[in-house]
Design a protein around this motif. Structure first.
Motif, PDB file in Angstrom:
ATOM      1  N   VAL A   1       0.844  -1.200   0.000  1.00 55.20           N
ATOM      2  CA  VAL A   1       0.000   0.000   0.000  1.00 55.20           C
ATOM      3  C   VAL A   1       0.876   1.245   0.000  1.00 55.20           C
ATOM      4  CG1 VAL A   1      -1.851   1.241   1.170  1.00 55.20           C
ATOM      5  CG2 VAL A   1      -1.788  -1.265   1.263  1.00 55.20           C
ATOM      6  N   LEU A   2       0.652   2.130  -0.965  1.00 54.21           N
ATOM      7  CA  LEU A   2       1.370   3.407  -1.007  1.00 54.21           C
ATOM      8  C   LEU A   2       0.589   4.469  -0.239  1.00 54.21           C
ATOM      9  CD1 LEU A   2       2.672   3.571  -4.692  1.00 54.21           C
ATOM     10  CD2 LEU A   2       3.592   2.354  -2.723  1.00 54.21           C
ATOM     11  N   SER A   3       1.307   5.352   0.431  1.00 54.36           N
ATOM     12  CA  SER A   3       0.693   6.356   1.303  1.00 54.36           C
ATOM     13  C   SER A   3       0.874   7.761   0.740  1.00 54.36           C
ATOM     14  CB  SER A   3       1.318   6.274   2.701  1.00 54.36           C
ATOM     15  OG  SER A   3       0.993   7.405   3.474  1.00 54.36           O
ATOM     16  N   ARG A   4      -0.212   8.498   0.657  1.00 51.40           N
ATOM     17  CA  ARG A   4      -0.141   9.884   0.208  1.00 51.40           C
ATOM     18  C   ARG A   4       0.547  10.762   1.263  1.00 51.40           C
ATOM     19  NH1 ARG A   4      -2.553  11.737  -4.153  1.00 51.40           N
ATOM     20  NH2 ARG A   4      -3.948   9.936  -4.245  1.00 51.40           N
ATOM     21  N   ASP A   5       0.376  10.430   2.532  1.00 50.06           N
ATOM     22  CA  ASP A   5       1.013  11.203   3.596  1.00 50.06           C
ATOM     23  C   ASP A   5       2.534  11.075   3.534  1.00 50.06           C
ATOM     24  OD1 ASP A   5      -1.444  12.046   4.512  1.00 50.06           O
ATOM     25  OD2 ASP A   5      -1.615  10.455   6.024  1.00 50.06           O
ATOM     26  N   LEU A   6       3.022   9.852   3.325  1.00 50.45           N
ATOM     27  CA  LEU A   6       4.468   9.648   3.234  1.00 50.45           C
ATOM     28  C   LEU A   6       5.039  10.348   2.013  1.00 50.45           C
ATOM     29  CD1 LEU A   6       4.830   5.879   4.258  1.00 50.45           C
ATOM     30  CD2 LEU A   6       5.471   7.892   5.598  1.00 50.45           C
ATOM     31  N   GLU A   7       4.293  10.308   0.909  1.00 51.44           N
ATOM     32  CA  GLU A   7       4.771  10.994  -0.290  1.00 51.44           C
ATOM     33  C   GLU A   7       4.845  12.492  -0.048  1.00 51.44           C
ATOM     34  OE1 GLU A   7       3.865  11.618  -4.995  1.00 51.44           O
ATOM     35  OE2 GLU A   7       2.464  12.097  -3.413  1.00 51.44           O
ATOM     36  N   GLY A   8       3.875  13.016   0.711  1.00 51.71           N
ATOM     37  CA  GLY A   8       3.881  14.435   1.025  1.00 51.71           C
ATOM     38  C   GLY A   8       5.082  14.846   1.866  1.00 51.71           C
ATOM     39  N   GLU A   9       5.659  13.891   2.596  1.00 52.07           N
ATOM     40  CA  GLU A   9       6.846  14.166   3.407  1.00 52.07           C
ATOM     41  C   GLU A   9       8.137  13.970   2.620  1.00 52.07           C
ATOM     42  OE1 GLU A   9       6.619  11.727   6.853  1.00 52.07           O
ATOM     43  OE2 GLU A   9       4.674  12.535   7.503  1.00 52.07           O
ATOM     44  N   GLY A  10       7.997  13.683   1.315  1.00 51.28           N
ATOM     45  CA  GLY A  10       9.178  13.520   0.473  1.00 51.28           C
ATOM     46  C   GLY A  10       9.819  12.151   0.553  1.00 51.28           C
TER      47      GLY A  10
END
Length: 462
Positions: free
Chosen positions: A330-339
């Motif tokens: 599962v990919l996370s939008r929150d983690l992506e937002g943190e770079g």
């Protein structure tokens, strides 16, 4: 026996209805010849009622006349020619070459619907495939012969992740060089397809990759056949050429939406969110073609990528995929937002076959214990962060503050890695142990004491 009819009863979208037919089979391939365009199109029988049949055309019906068109029933299913020469080639959604490399000449043609496999003949998957990505190799290990989907969201960098897996994936053991990848792009934009082609070319892995590309502006019917063509090629390479094959498909959501559109045009009764009631069986017919067969050295491993509409993991496509497959990443939008790249959320991710393909003789003896401890410790990070939002980080206990520090380092050093960084399983496991050093020894309750002493030293620091 071939039969040809010249009177069409009804033409609607990509569907043609004919009547007064004799001995027509479901799934039979038809060839449509229009006198106006002089172009031969390919279709498939998708519905039979008494002496009537509905043909689904893989292309556009524009210019087709009801009286000046010949429909030839070939008496055969949809088949494609295959040989070892497909490696390094690029094909469209119906397996026609689009790389100017010429046609595939072979004396053997294969039904794209696959061959039924006796469940008793299946071999249980064991050995792992190294992707070079720590969060996958260590915590959601991909096992040879497994089907492990990636659940993403619109706009997340799943394309970059898929390309990195293709570039870096490899198997261990004597047959390490006997490895190929089949890549199927379903309904992608032209720039996305160019990204994949350039990425594989620049990485020098073209010679072991077979690509099937269905563009977003191609006929929508081709989206239903491209994954079948890709899996048929994978089965040929695995079961006849004894090759270990990794199949990556992106995006299964495009396939399901095409299925919904076709179902609507057939006037079928819709199910959840307008998808057909047979969505589960259609997805299962694709996913279950992955696996291993006793007595054959080759294998088919499947990574389907799907974008969850509105990031909803309970959406029918993700929900049904989870039932059929053996876990999910599962990919996370929150983690992506943190770079963080790749933004893999390890807590809802799992690999159900991981336990049987890791450990001594496969990866390393401490893998299972280390993985369990990293999961446990990172889950406590979420509790500590929730508490910090209420009382403030400065008022947390010393143990909770260490947990928060571990969480930051875990995301920065373990989850995050560059797009061209290829970590071995040894490097990933050693990095995991290095991160656990920041936690109190008494909190490491998922690891055997013998492994604690071996990899962290005994309690006296030796």
């Amino acid at each position: 026996m071939k039969k040809e009819y010249f009177t069409l009863k009804k033409i609607e979208g990509a569907l043609i209805e004919l009547s007064n037919l004799h001995q027509v089979s479901y799934g039979e391939v038809v060839k449509i010849r229009s006198k106006e365009s002089k172009k031969i199109q390919v279709g498939e029988v998708v519905k039979i009622t008494d002496d009537k049949a509905v043909v689904q055309v893989y292309g556009s019906n524009l210019g087709v006349s009801g009286t000046n068109t010949g429909v030839e029933f070939t008496g055969e299913p949809f088949e494609i020619p295959l040989s070892k020469e497909i490696l390094g080639r690029v094909f469209n959604g119906i397996a026609e070459p689009i790389d100017r490399g010429g046609d595939i000449y072979s004396g053997k043609f294969y039904n794209v619907n696959g061959r039924p496999i006796n469940p008793c003949a299946r071999e249980y998957p064991r050995n792992f495939i190294q992707t070079g990505i720590s969060s996958i190799d260590t915590l959601t290990t991909l096992i040879r012969g497994q089907k492990l989907p990636i659940f993403s969201g619109s706009g997340l960098n799943h394309n970059e992740l898929a390309a990195q897996i293709v570039r870096q994936a490899k198997i261990s053991g004597e047959n390490a060089d006997n490895f190929a990848i089949v890549f199927a792009a379903i309904g992608v934009k032209h720039d996305e397809a160019d990204f994949f082609r350039d990425a594989f070319k620049n990485a020098g892995v073209n010679e072991r990759v077979v690509m099937y590309i269905n563009y977003a502006d191609d006929p929508i019917m081709e989206r239903l056949i491209v994954p079948k063509c890709a899996l048929t090629a994978a089965e040929y390479l695995a079961y006849e050429e004894n090759t270990h094959v990794l199949v990556i498909m992106t995006d299964i959501t495009s396939y399901a939406e095409a299925l919904r559109e076709v179902s609507s045009s057939r006037e079928e009764v819709p199910s959840r969110k307008g998808y057909p009631g047979h969505l589960y069986s259609d997805l299962a017919a694709l996913y279950e073609r992955a696996g291993m067969i006793k007595g054959i050295d080759g294998s088919v491993t499947l990574i389907p990528i799907l974008t969850m509409p509105n990031d909803d993991i309970t959406h029918p496509i993700a929900d049904l995929t989870g039932y059929i497959t053996e876990g999910q990443i599962v990919l996370s939008r929150d983690l992506e937002g943190e770079g963080i790249y790749p933004p893999i959320n390890i807590l809802p991710s799992l690999s159900r076959l991981m336990k049987d393909g890791i450990g001594e003789g496969y990866t390393r003896e401490d893998h299972a214990d280390l993985s369990a401890q990293l999961f446990s410790s990172y889950s406590k990070v979420q509790d500590a962060r929730a508490l910090a939002q209420i009382i403030g980080e400065d008022d947390l206990s010393e143990a909770d503050q260490k947990t928060l520090t571990f969480g930051k380092e875990f995301e920065r050093r373990f989850l995050s890695q560059s797009r061209d960084e290829n970590r071995s399983i040894e490097d990933s496991l050693n990095l995991g142990w290095d991160l656990l050093k920041s936690l109190p020894r008494e909190s490491l309750d998922r690891i055997s004491p013998k492994f604690l002493d071996k990899y962290l030293g005994d309690e006296n620091g030796k």
